[in-house]
Design a protein around this motif. Structure first.
Motif, PDB file in Angstrom:
ATOM      1  N   VAL A  21       0.820  -1.208   0.000  1.00 50.72           N
ATOM      2  CA  VAL A  21       0.000   0.000   0.000  1.00 50.72           C
ATOM      3  C   VAL A  21       0.858   1.264   0.000  1.00 50.72           C
ATOM      4  O   VAL A  21       0.629   2.181  -0.773  1.00 50.72           O
ATOM      5  CB  VAL A  21      -0.959   0.001   1.215  1.00 50.72           C
ATOM      6  CG1 VAL A  21      -1.854   1.240   1.173  1.00 50.72           C
ATOM      7  CG2 VAL A  21      -1.805  -1.260   1.219  1.00 50.72           C
ATOM      8  N   ILE A  22       1.874   1.327   0.874  1.00 52.58           N
ATOM      9  CA  ILE A  22       2.709   2.528   1.005  1.00 52.58           C
ATOM     10  C   ILE A  22       4.073   2.249   0.381  1.00 52.58           C
ATOM     11  O   ILE A  22       4.996   1.774   1.050  1.00 52.58           O
ATOM     12  CB  ILE A  22       2.860   2.943   2.492  1.00 52.58           C
ATOM     13  CG1 ILE A  22       1.498   3.004   3.175  1.00 52.58           C
ATOM     14  CG2 ILE A  22       3.575   4.292   2.586  1.00 52.58           C
ATOM     15  CD1 ILE A  22       0.545   3.997   2.551  1.00 52.58           C
ATOM     16  N   GLN A  23       4.185   2.494  -0.909  1.00 55.70           N
ATOM     17  CA  GLN A  23       5.443   2.225  -1.599  1.00 55.70           C
ATOM     18  C   GLN A  23       6.409   3.388  -1.499  1.00 55.70           C
ATOM     19  O   GLN A  23       7.613   3.218  -1.554  1.00 55.70           O
ATOM     20  CB  GLN A  23       5.160   1.910  -3.072  1.00 55.70           C
ATOM     21  CG  GLN A  23       4.275   0.687  -3.255  1.00 55.70           C
ATOM     22  CD  GLN A  23       3.824   0.525  -4.693  1.00 55.70           C
ATOM     23  OE1 GLN A  23       4.032   1.404  -5.525  1.00 55.70           O
ATOM     24  NE2 GLN A  23       3.184  -0.597  -4.990  1.00 55.70           N
ATOM     25  N   ARG A  24       5.887   4.616  -1.353  1.00 49.49           N
ATOM     26  CA  ARG A  24       6.698   5.829  -1.280  1.00 49.49           C
ATOM     27  C   ARG A  24       5.830   6.907  -0.626  1.00 49.49           C
ATOM     28  O   ARG A  24       4.627   6.707  -0.428  1.00 49.49           O
ATOM     29  CB  ARG A  24       7.138   6.252  -2.687  1.00 49.49           C
ATOM     30  CG  ARG A  24       6.009   6.534  -3.623  1.00 49.49           C
ATOM     31  CD  ARG A  24       6.409   6.743  -5.081  1.00 49.49           C
ATOM     32  NE  ARG A  24       7.795   7.037  -5.304  1.00 49.49           N
ATOM     33  CZ  ARG A  24       8.485   6.610  -6.359  1.00 49.49           C
ATOM     34  NH1 ARG A  24       7.876   5.846  -7.254  1.00 49.49           N
ATOM     35  NH2 ARG A  24       9.736   6.935  -6.523  1.00 49.49           N
ATOM     36  N   PRO A  25       6.384   8.069  -0.310  1.00 51.63           N
ATOM     37  CA  PRO A  25       5.575   9.110   0.336  1.00 51.63           C
ATOM     38  C   PRO A  25       4.304   9.453  -0.438  1.00 51.63           C
ATOM     39  O   PRO A  25       3.254   9.701   0.159  1.00 51.63           O
ATOM     40  CB  PRO A  25       6.534  10.308   0.382  1.00 51.63           C
ATOM     41  CG  PRO A  25       7.892   9.709   0.445  1.00 51.63           C
ATOM     42  CD  PRO A  25       7.816   8.456  -0.365  1.00 51.63           C
ATOM     43  N   SER A 103      -1.311   0.510   7.689  1.00 44.38           N
ATOM     44  CA  SER A 103      -0.006   0.424   7.024  1.00 44.38           C
ATOM     45  C   SER A 103       0.855   1.644   7.351  1.00 44.38           C
ATOM     46  O   SER A 103       2.063   1.517   7.587  1.00 44.38           O
ATOM     47  CB  SER A 103      -0.188   0.312   5.509  1.00 44.38           C
ATOM     48  OG  SER A 103      -0.912  -0.850   5.179  1.00 44.38           O
ATOM     49  N   ILE A 104       0.239   2.817   7.345  1.00 43.98           N
ATOM     50  CA  ILE A 104       0.981   4.044   7.666  1.00 43.98           C
ATOM     51  C   ILE A 104       1.505   3.984   9.096  1.00 43.98           C
ATOM     52  O   ILE A 104       2.657   4.333   9.381  1.00 43.98           O
ATOM     53  CB  ILE A 104       0.079   5.275   7.456  1.00 43.98           C
ATOM     54  CG1 ILE A 104      -0.159   5.504   5.961  1.00 43.98           C
ATOM     55  CG2 ILE A 104       0.691   6.524   8.084  1.00 43.98           C
ATOM     56  CD1 ILE A 104      -1.211   6.550   5.656  1.00 43.98           C
ATOM     57  N   ALA A 105       0.671   3.520  10.026  1.00 41.82           N
ATOM     58  CA  ALA A 105       1.085   3.444  11.429  1.00 41.82           C
ATOM     59  C   ALA A 105       2.207   2.441  11.640  1.00 41.82           C
ATOM     60  O   ALA A 105       2.946   2.518  12.622  1.00 41.82           O
ATOM     61  CB  ALA A 105      -0.111   3.071  12.300  1.00 41.82           C
ATOM     62  N   ALA A 106       2.363   1.485  10.694  1.00 40.93           N
ATOM     63  CA  ALA A 106       3.409   0.471  10.834  1.00 40.93           C
ATOM     64  C   ALA A 106       4.759   0.985  10.380  1.00 40.93           C
ATOM     65  O   ALA A 106       5.792   0.427  10.764  1.00 40.93           O
ATOM     66  CB  ALA A 106       3.036  -0.778  10.039  1.00 40.93           C
ATOM     67  N   ALA A 157      15.838   0.012   5.518  1.00 36.19           N
ATOM     68  CA  ALA A 157      16.168  -0.475   4.179  1.00 36.19           C
ATOM     69  C   ALA A 157      15.222   0.126   3.137  1.00 36.19           C
ATOM     70  O   ALA A 157      15.634   0.492   2.035  1.00 36.19           O
ATOM     71  CB  ALA A 157      16.095  -1.996   4.133  1.00 36.19           C
ATOM     72  N   ARG A 158      13.924   0.238   3.507  1.00 39.36           N
ATOM     73  CA  ARG A 158      12.958   0.836   2.578  1.00 39.36           C
ATOM     74  C   ARG A 158      13.286   2.310   2.359  1.00 39.36           C
ATOM     75  O   ARG A 158      13.144   2.828   1.250  1.00 39.36           O
ATOM     76  CB  ARG A 158      11.534   0.715   3.142  1.00 39.36           C
ATOM     77  CG  ARG A 158      10.949  -0.663   3.141  1.00 39.36           C
ATOM     78  CD  ARG A 158      10.586  -1.153   1.750  1.00 39.36           C
ATOM     79  NE  ARG A 158       9.623  -0.298   1.085  1.00 39.36           N
ATOM     80  CZ  ARG A 158       8.314  -0.333   1.317  1.00 39.36           C
ATOM     81  NH1 ARG A 158       7.819  -1.191   2.186  1.00 39.36           N
ATOM     82  NH2 ARG A 158       7.515   0.455   0.656  1.00 39.36           N
ATOM     83  N   ARG A 159      13.709   2.996   3.386  1.00 42.98           N
ATOM     84  CA  ARG A 159      14.010   4.426   3.271  1.00 42.98           C
ATOM     85  C   ARG A 159      15.184   4.653   2.311  1.00 42.98           C
ATOM     86  O   ARG A 159      15.210   5.639   1.580  1.00 42.98           O
ATOM     87  CB  ARG A 159      14.329   4.999   4.655  1.00 42.98           C
ATOM     88  CG  ARG A 159      14.353   6.526   4.702  1.00 42.98           C
ATOM     89  CD  ARG A 159      14.616   7.039   6.117  1.00 42.98           C
ATOM     90  NE  ARG A 159      14.660   8.487   6.152  1.00 42.98           N
ATOM     91  CZ  ARG A 159      13.622   9.279   6.378  1.00 42.98           C
ATOM     92  NH1 ARG A 159      12.431   8.752   6.545  1.00 42.98           N
ATOM     93  NH2 ARG A 159      13.748  10.595   6.400  1.00 42.98           N
ATOM     94  N   ASN A 160      16.136   3.722   2.326  1.00 46.18           N
ATOM     95  CA  ASN A 160      17.306   3.870   1.446  1.00 46.18           C
ATOM     96  C   ASN A 160      16.942   3.760  -0.029  1.00 46.18           C
ATOM     97  O   ASN A 160      17.685   4.231  -0.890  1.00 46.18           O
ATOM     98  CB  ASN A 160      18.362   2.810   1.791  1.00 46.18           C
ATOM     99  CG  ASN A 160      18.978   3.038   3.170  1.00 46.18           C
ATOM    100  OD1 ASN A 160      18.930   4.158   3.685  1.00 46.18           O
ATOM    101  ND2 ASN A 160      19.537   1.999   3.755  1.00 46.18           N
TER     102      ASN A 160
END
Length: 626
Positions: A21-25, A103-106, A157-160
């Protein structure tokens, strides 16, 4: 033997769901904006910091939530829009799965403030890694404010894997535009790093389209409206003269939800047959309303791809609606042979031009002013004019006039001294590997597209556009990797105003453009000043050159991953290359061929297409059975 299958903890399950659901900002922006719309808000404000990596906040004046609802909305699959299976097939709201907030809260630190109109105090909730840190009453206006901070802080890792701020900001602006265009009756604003990018007042559909796309399109839109029992199609398409060489602004909405559909895009393209060039793309913002039971929006996590019950009917309706709109507004080219009745009654039309009338006119003072000698307006056409030999001042008797000036092709120059080293030419023959082209050989242009150049062992068939593209690509590559191109300063700098999303892109490209000879500076909100351009861009063409560059860069093929600099070089070489159909002189053809064989890789373009084909004498003999 111990059991090895176990249930995942909720926080890990939510993080896995967040991957879908949340792939990027921008994904979070989409979900939060859609929730605000579903809450019945009339004003929605989006606040972004650091391209959404530090803060994404959505403030709405919707109906708000009770304390229980505020806590429940962060649970997985918690939704107010579906109570049984049948509801799933009658969805008209935007968000319905109940995955977004969980998902956002995770993957972020979330702060929620919300209040209903019939309650004195609102509720404040703070959640981190799916765990409620704080829950307490608070004073806040009616509606909901949700802020997510430090996206992917729990998944480094996702942030990178996030792109640059400018790239992520472009995606955020795209998602904001998709929701804002679907609901023109709602006020939207977007503030990034303290600066307001969008301020979209509530209004009708045309006002919203013009607000988003730019005022320059206000007079270039044709209204589309067709209503049937099965479906309604409405919106706007651009007139043929608004079509672009790359995919311009193209938007489809089904039941107010933005979708991507190559099938429906083909329907619009077919409606524009014979109105625009085959390599041009029309502008459109089309809205389709139909029964939710005839469409499945639950086939993709982002809900941007949907399935229709009968695609062929939708295709036919869209095509017919656009064709009808273009015909109704007389966009199709036509000649009007009728003359207005009032004009036919005028003396100039109804009375013949007699000799007497001619003498009266020639004897008037105005006629004499323009024809008699020694008058201010008189221009003497005689052969004795002193201006006749003005070109001789700029050329010596031994040197032809063409040698002192660079050859030009279309809008761009072929001056081989502009910004890069000229190739070393031989005195009698120009040689590259086994190809020999005599300097006195006559080159032939075929169909204003191909150049036939004879060699000692046959001939070369050169494609002029692809050859020039290779030449420009290597020139720009040298410039982009340290050897800056020559910039021609403009005597009168041009001001360029672009849409907010294009302004984000252009700001990101400014350092690379500087290396390639474009001197462009920011000039307030969405405006830029063009101080200088490469020496081979013709004067007066600088604004169009940059606008086309932005358009091509935006819609560059995303299948192949190139660096930003490489994309820019390829776009520029494609844009500035001479086109098929351009007539070339002997000198222009020779310059083009010689520059091509001075390239490191002369035989193919950057995309792999051949620049020339060689026909050898023995091959030609075999073709004729010799």
């Amino acid at each position: 033997m111990a059991d090895i299958i176990q249930l995942l903890p909720d926080n890990i399950a939510n993080q896995i769901a967040a991957g879908e659901v949340i792939q990027r900002p921008a994904s979070a922006v989409k979900e939060l904006l859609e929730n605000a719309v579903d809450a019945g808000a009339t004003e929605i404000k989006l606040i972004i910091t650091d391209a959404g990596k530090s803060l994404i906040q959505v403030i709405d004046n919707g109906k708000g939530m009770s304390e229980t609802d505020a806590r429940m909305c962060f649970e997985r699959h918690a939704t107010s829009k579906i109570k049984n299976v049948n509801d799933l097939f009658h969805i008209r709201t935007m968000g319905f799965r109940g995955e977004a907030l969980a998902s956002i809260a995770a993957v972020a630190q979330v702060e929620l403030k919300t209040r209903k109109a019939d309650e004195e105090l609102g509720c404040y909730i703070e959640i981190e890694n799916s765990v409620v840190i704080k829950q307490e009453p608070c004073a806040c206006p009616v509606g909901t404010s949700i802020a997510m901070k430090n996206l992917f802080f729990s998944v480094p890792a996702r942030r990178n894997f996030l792109k640059s701020n400018a790239a992520e900001m472009r995606h955020i602006v795209d998602e904001f535009i998709h929701v804002a265009m679907a609901f023109p009756q709602i006020f939207f604003s977007l503030t990034a790093n303290g600066e307001q990018m969008f301020h979209l007042e509530a209004g009708n559909l045309k006002q919203r389209v013009v607000q988003v796309l730019g005022n320059q399109y206000a007079s270039k839109l044709v209204s589309v409206k067709e209503e049937t029992d099965y479906m309604n199609v409405y919106g706007f398409v651009g007139k043929p003269d608004a079509a672009r060489k790359t995919r311009g602004e193209q938007y489809f909405f089904v039941n107010n939800r933005y979708i991507k559909s190559g099938y429906l895009n083909h329907a619009v393209m077919s409606a524009f047959d014979n109105l625009i060039n085959k390599d041009s793309f029309p502008l459109y913002a089309l809205y389709i309303d139909l029964d939710p039971t005839r469409v499945d929006i639950n086939v993709h996590p982002t809900k941007q791809e949907i399935k229709f019950e009968d695609e062929k009917i939708i295709y036919a309706f869209v095509q017919a609606a656009v064709k009808h709109a273009l015909a109704q507004f007389s966009v199709a080219p036509s000649l009007d042979f009728t003359l207005n009745a009032e004009i036919q009654q005028l003396d100039a039309v109804s009375k013949p031009y007699t000799e007497g009338t001619k003498e009266d006119v020639s004897g008037s003072q105005l006629f004499k002013t323009f024809t008699q000698r020694h008058q201010a307006h008189k221009v003497d056409p005689s052969e004795k004019s002193e201006l006749k030999h003005w070109k001789d001042f700029f050329t010596s008797p031994q040197q032809p006039a063409s040698a002192s000036q660079p050859e030009t092709i279309g809008e761009y120059s072929l001056d081989i001294s502009a910004g890069y080293a000229a190739p070393q030419k031989q005195s009698s023959l120009y040689q590259q590997s086994d190809k020999l082209i005599a300097t006195d050989a006559h080159l032939l242009q075929l169909h204003t597209t191909y150049i036939i150049a004879p060699t000692q062992s046959g001939f070369l068939l050169v494609h002029q556009q692809l050859a020039h593209e290779r030449i420009l690509y290597e020139r720009f590559s040298v410039a982009a990797h340290g050897r800056q191109m020559v910039t021609q300063k403009l005597l009168f700098p041009s001001t360029l105003t672009v849409s907010p999303s294009d302004a984000v892109l252009l700001t990101d490209l400014l350092p690379e453009l500087k290396m390639l000879g474009y001197d462009v500076e920011p000039f307030g909100k969405d405006s830029f000043v063009i101080q200088g351009v490469p020496a081979d861009v013709s004067q007066g063409n600088e604004k169009h050159s940059i606008e086309l560059l932005i358009e091509q860069f935006k819609h560059f093929s995303s299948d192949i991953k190139f660096s930003k600099r490489e994309k820019l070089i390829r776009c520029l070489s494609r844009q500035q290359a001479i086109k098929a159909g351009q007539h070339l002189t002997q000198t222009e053809m020779r310059t083009l061929v010689e520059e091509l064989f001075s390239c490191n890789t002369a035989n193919v373009t950057p995309t792999g297409s051949p620049t020339y084909i060689e026909f050898k004498e023995d091959y030609l003999d075999r073709m004729f059975g010799r």
